[in-house]
Design an enzyme around this catalytic site. Structure first.
Site, PDB file in Angstrom:
ATOM      1  N   CYS A   1      -3.091  -2.357   9.075  1.00  0.00           N
ATOM      2  CA  CYS A   1      -3.518  -1.446   7.798  1.00  0.00           C
ATOM      3  C   CYS A   1      -4.531  -0.060   8.284  1.00  0.00           C
ATOM      4  O   CYS A   1      -3.849   1.087   7.907  1.00  0.00           O
ATOM      5  CB  CYS A   1      -4.282  -2.456   6.882  1.00  0.00           C
ATOM      6  SG  CYS A   1      -3.061  -3.608   6.459  1.00  0.00           S
TER       7      CYS A   1
ATOM      8  N   THR B   1       0.909  -1.349   0.019  1.00  0.00           N
ATOM      9  CA  THR B   1      -0.107  -0.020   0.047  1.00  0.00           C
ATOM     10  C   THR B   1       0.915   1.323  -0.133  1.00  0.00           C
ATOM     11  O   THR B   1       1.758   1.334   0.900  1.00  0.00           O
ATOM     12  CB  THR B   1      -0.986   0.015   1.243  1.00  0.00           C
ATOM     13  OG1 THR B   1      -1.601  -1.155   1.367  1.00  0.00           O
ATOM     14  CG2 THR B   1      -1.887   1.081   1.219  1.00  0.00           C
TER      15      THR B   1
ATOM     16  N   LYS C   1      -7.561  -8.715  15.958  1.00  0.00           N
ATOM     17  CA  LYS C   1      -8.778  -9.483  15.651  1.00  0.00           C
ATOM     18  C   LYS C   1      -8.339 -10.999  15.738  1.00  0.00           C
ATOM     19  O   LYS C   1      -7.405 -11.402  15.916  1.00  0.00           O
ATOM     20  CB  LYS C   1      -9.046  -9.174  14.298  1.00  0.00           C
ATOM     21  CG  LYS C   1      -7.898  -9.387  13.163  1.00  0.00           C
ATOM     22  CD  LYS C   1      -8.130  -9.252  11.828  1.00  0.00           C
ATOM     23  CE  LYS C   1      -9.174 -10.278  11.096  1.00  0.00           C
ATOM     24  NZ  LYS C   1      -9.020 -10.041   9.258  1.00  0.00           N
TER      25      LYS C   1
ATOM     26  N   PHE D   1     -18.763  -5.296   8.282  1.00  0.00           N
ATOM     27  CA  PHE D   1     -18.006  -4.115   8.904  1.00  0.00           C
ATOM     28  C   PHE D   1     -18.996  -3.159   9.693  1.00  0.00           C
ATOM     29  O   PHE D   1     -18.814  -1.740  10.071  1.00  0.00           O
ATOM     30  CB  PHE D   1     -17.209  -3.441   8.114  1.00  0.00           C
ATOM     31  CG  PHE D   1     -16.111  -4.329   7.687  1.00  0.00           C
ATOM     32  CD1 PHE D   1     -16.044  -5.549   7.181  1.00  0.00           C
ATOM     33  CD2 PHE D   1     -14.762  -3.525   8.090  1.00  0.00           C
ATOM     34  CE1 PHE D   1     -14.895  -6.129   6.964  1.00  0.00           C
ATOM     35  CE2 PHE D   1     -13.497  -4.283   7.853  1.00  0.00           C
ATOM     36  CZ  PHE D   1     -13.587  -5.554   7.303  1.00  0.00           C
TER      37      PHE D   1
HETATM   38  C1  UDX Z   1      -7.970  -4.537   6.611  1.00  0.00           C
HETATM   39  C2  UDX Z   1      -9.144  -4.542   5.367  1.00  0.00           C
HETATM   40  O1  UDX Z   1     -10.173  -5.190   5.602  1.00  0.00           O
HETATM   41  C3  UDX Z   1      -8.167  -5.284   4.133  1.00  0.00           C
HETATM   42  O2  UDX Z   1      -9.087  -5.103   3.088  1.00  0.00           O
HETATM   43  C4  UDX Z   1      -6.906  -4.580   3.926  1.00  0.00           C
HETATM   44  O3  UDX Z   1      -6.207  -5.245   2.889  1.00  0.00           O
HETATM   45  C5  UDX Z   1      -6.289  -4.641   5.252  1.00  0.00           C
HETATM   46  O4  UDX Z   1      -6.870  -3.879   6.139  1.00  0.00           O
HETATM   47  P1  UDX Z   1      -7.239  -6.359   8.384  1.00  0.00           P
HETATM   48  O5  UDX Z   1      -6.745  -5.109   9.078  1.00  0.00           O
HETATM   49  O6  UDX Z   1      -6.493  -7.718   7.940  1.00  0.00           O
HETATM   50  O7  UDX Z   1      -7.868  -5.910   6.811  1.00  0.00           O
HETATM   51  O8  UDX Z   1      -8.742  -6.696   9.288  1.00  0.00           O
HETATM   52  P2  UDX Z   1     -10.224  -6.309   9.377  1.00  0.00           P
HETATM   53  O9  UDX Z   1     -10.792  -7.593   9.344  1.00  0.00           O
HETATM   54  O10 UDX Z   1     -10.587  -5.593   8.132  1.00  0.00           O
HETATM   55  O11 UDX Z   1     -10.290  -5.513  10.692  1.00  0.00           O
HETATM   56  C6  UDX Z   1      -9.695  -4.476  10.783  1.00  0.00           C
HETATM   57  C7  UDX Z   1      -9.871  -4.035  12.207  1.00  0.00           C
HETATM   58  O12 UDX Z   1     -11.415  -3.560  12.356  1.00  0.00           O
HETATM   59  C8  UDX Z   1      -9.511  -5.080  13.513  1.00  0.00           C
HETATM   60  O13 UDX Z   1      -9.209  -4.626  14.616  1.00  0.00           O
HETATM   61  C9  UDX Z   1     -11.357  -5.679  13.705  1.00  0.00           C
HETATM   62  O14 UDX Z   1     -11.491  -6.072  14.953  1.00  0.00           O
HETATM   63  C10 UDX Z   1     -11.954  -4.263  13.464  1.00  0.00           C
HETATM   64  N1  UDX Z   1     -13.394  -4.381  12.940  1.00  0.00           N
HETATM   65  C11 UDX Z   1     -13.574  -5.107  11.609  1.00  0.00           C
HETATM   66  C12 UDX Z   1     -14.440  -4.168  13.681  1.00  0.00           C
HETATM   67  O15 UDX Z   1     -14.160  -3.616  14.909  1.00  0.00           O
HETATM   68  N2  UDX Z   1     -15.800  -4.383  13.339  1.00  0.00           N
HETATM   69  C13 UDX Z   1     -15.830  -4.796  12.143  1.00  0.00           C
HETATM   70  O16 UDX Z   1     -17.150  -4.982  11.763  1.00  0.00           O
HETATM   71  C14 UDX Z   1     -14.997  -5.284  11.394  1.00  0.00           C
END
Ligand code: UDX
Length: 434
Positions: free
Chosen positions: A263, A122, A324, A252
């Site tokens: 990220c 990125t 996560k 989400f």
């Molecule tokens: C994210 C993007 O989803 C992905 O497309 C990109 O390439 C990299 O960043 P990632 O960070 O691996 O992926 O995990 P993701 O599942 O998106 O969760 C990110 C954060 O948001 C986590 O801390 C998770 O707990 C939080 N989250 C996610 C929430 O609090 N609520 C949700 O509904 C979804």
């Protein structure tokens, strides 16, 4: 096709192994000789479900190789991917591009024949132009195209996300690059995956816009959760009620302690910086960053409130430390704010995480790491669910209650149901529900 993948982190290793599984011949390159040695021995540097088997199968079938030197792989490659880290620069939030530019210089020196140089990492809008300038300066006569091909992998689901993407985005102004990129992703044709060709800067911005929007969507439902607590509504049902509108969608919208990871925190900051530098500030993302930071810090106060406001001398059991589930990644995990704040308030913290304990031990002081959820509950005055690992979704609540010093559960991921918890005799606090 022959692919050189520079960088064997969450992005490079997964992308390299998946391209090999598509049938391409891939060499994954990393300067870290120890890491390459372990990869050659079949030892993964990260926890990602399914990765070990995928790597082993492709190494066995002679499609996947590991090297510490890029020279040979770059010379022979049809496409060279830059998949190195772009961490937030200390202090100002800009993306640190030193690894990217270093890779560009290394690639330049080895280019032979027309080669597509692809940024998979990125990178801020305009980075592709700089990479092109660096290579052109070192090798004026070289035949190459610099292409943006951002990934959208989620940790814990990275292989599936790579093999069944919603879309592939390819940013280039050079027509010579299109057939090469189409050939790379040809195995996705049976899935009819949309391949979106855009300008290079557009592709770079699509990545930030996607992560910025997703971070904002999560922050939106987190603010709705606080409002629900204030007015006596249920955020899970609000999420469902709005998510059934296909203009919003159900994903989400899970309220929690705030987003973390490698990220969203760094990409939202980089987007804010890029926008400010361009004289077009993204105030919604600026607010998202500020609200999320404050939220992570406020969670310790929520836990203290569940214990009557004073945690001095109390023991807090924490279930989950990673940002996560299904990852060992602790980067920007809410635990890194919540645990030290509880300790500063005078609490003793014992914790269990199925995969993250090793990483967490380097980042958290004074935490007792326990072997399982029940051990983390033993003697605790409060039990906090911080990461919604499957292992925490069906706990034996009677056993938990017997083990705890007092039956107080703070569920920051809304894994359990308030009515059931009350019926089981717990004082139960969660997010966005009465
Ligand atoms: C994210 C993007 O989803 C992905 O497309 C990109 O390439 C990299 O960043 P990632 O960070 O691996 O992926 O995990 P993701 O599942 O998106 O969760 C990110 C954060 O948001 C986590 O801390 C998770 O707990 C939080 N989250 C996610 C929430 O609090 N609520 C949700 O509904 C979804």
């Amino acid at each position: 096709m022959r692919v050189a993948m520079i960088g064997t982190g969450y992005v490079g290793l997964v992308s390299g192994a998946c391209f090999a599984d598509f049938g391409h011949e891939v060499t994954c390159i990393d300067k870290d000789a120890g890491k390459i040695e372990r990869l050659r021995a079949g030892v993964m540097p990260i926890y990602e479900p399914g990765l070990e088997g995928l790597v082993a199968a492709n190494v066995r079938e002679g499609r996947l190789f590991f090297a510490t030197e890029a020279a040979e792989a770059v010379r022979e490659a049809d496409a060279v991917f830059i998949a190195v880290g772009t961490p937030s620069r200390r202090g100002d939030g800009h993306a640190d591009l030193s690894y990217v530019y270093g890779a560009a210089e290394e690639i330049a020196d080895q280019l032979e024949g027309f080669t597509v140089v692809v940024t998979k990492s990125t990178v801020p809008v305009g980075t592709g132009d700089e990479i092109e300038r660096i290579i052109r300066a070192r090798r004026p006569e070289a035949q190459f195209a610099v292409v943006s091909n951002p990934e959208f992998l989620r940790e814990g689901a990275a292989i599936d996300d790579f093999k069944k993407p919603d879309r592939v985005v390819i940013g280039t102004e050079d027509p010579r690059a299109q057939p090469v990129m189409r050939e790379l992703y040809r195995p996705l044709r049976p899935l009819e995956t949309p391949i979106l060709f855009t300008g290079r800067r557009t592709s770079e911005l699509i990545k930030y816009a996607a992560n910025g929007f997703l971070a904002m969507k999560i922050t939106f439902i987190n603010e709705m959760a606080d409002l629900c607590e204030a007015v006596g509504a249920d955020v899970q049902q609000v999420a469902r009620g709005i998510g059934l509108d296909d203009r919003i969608g159900p994903k989400f919208l899970q309220a929690g302690p705030g987003y973390g990871g490698s990220c969203f925190p760094k990409d939202t900051l980089a987007l804010v910086r890029t926008a400010a530098d361009a004289g077009s500030p993204v105030r919604l993302i600026e607010t998202t960053v500020a609200v999320n930071e404050a939220r992570k810090k406020a969670m310790a106060a929520k836990i203290a409130a569940a214990l009557g406001g004073d945690v001095r001398g109390k023991t807090v059991g924490v279930l989950g430390l990673t940002f996560k589930p299904d990852t060992d990644d602790m980067r920007d995990s809410p635990a890194l704010d919540i645990v030290p704040t509880l300790q500063a308030m005078g609490a003793r913290v014992q914790a269990h995480d199925p995969e993250g304990a090793n990483e967490a031990a380097h980042l958290l002081d004074g935490v007792d790491f326990m072997d399982g959820p029940y051990e983390a509950a033993a003697g605790a005055d409060a039990l906090v669910i911080l990461t919604e690992w499957n292992a925490f979704r069906a706990l034996d609540l009677d056993r938990i209650k017997l083990l705890m010093a007092q039956p107080v559960v703070v569920d920051l991921r809304n894994v359990y149901d308030p009515t059931e918890m009350a019926a089981s005799g717990f004082r139960y606090a969660s997010v966005g529900r009465a």
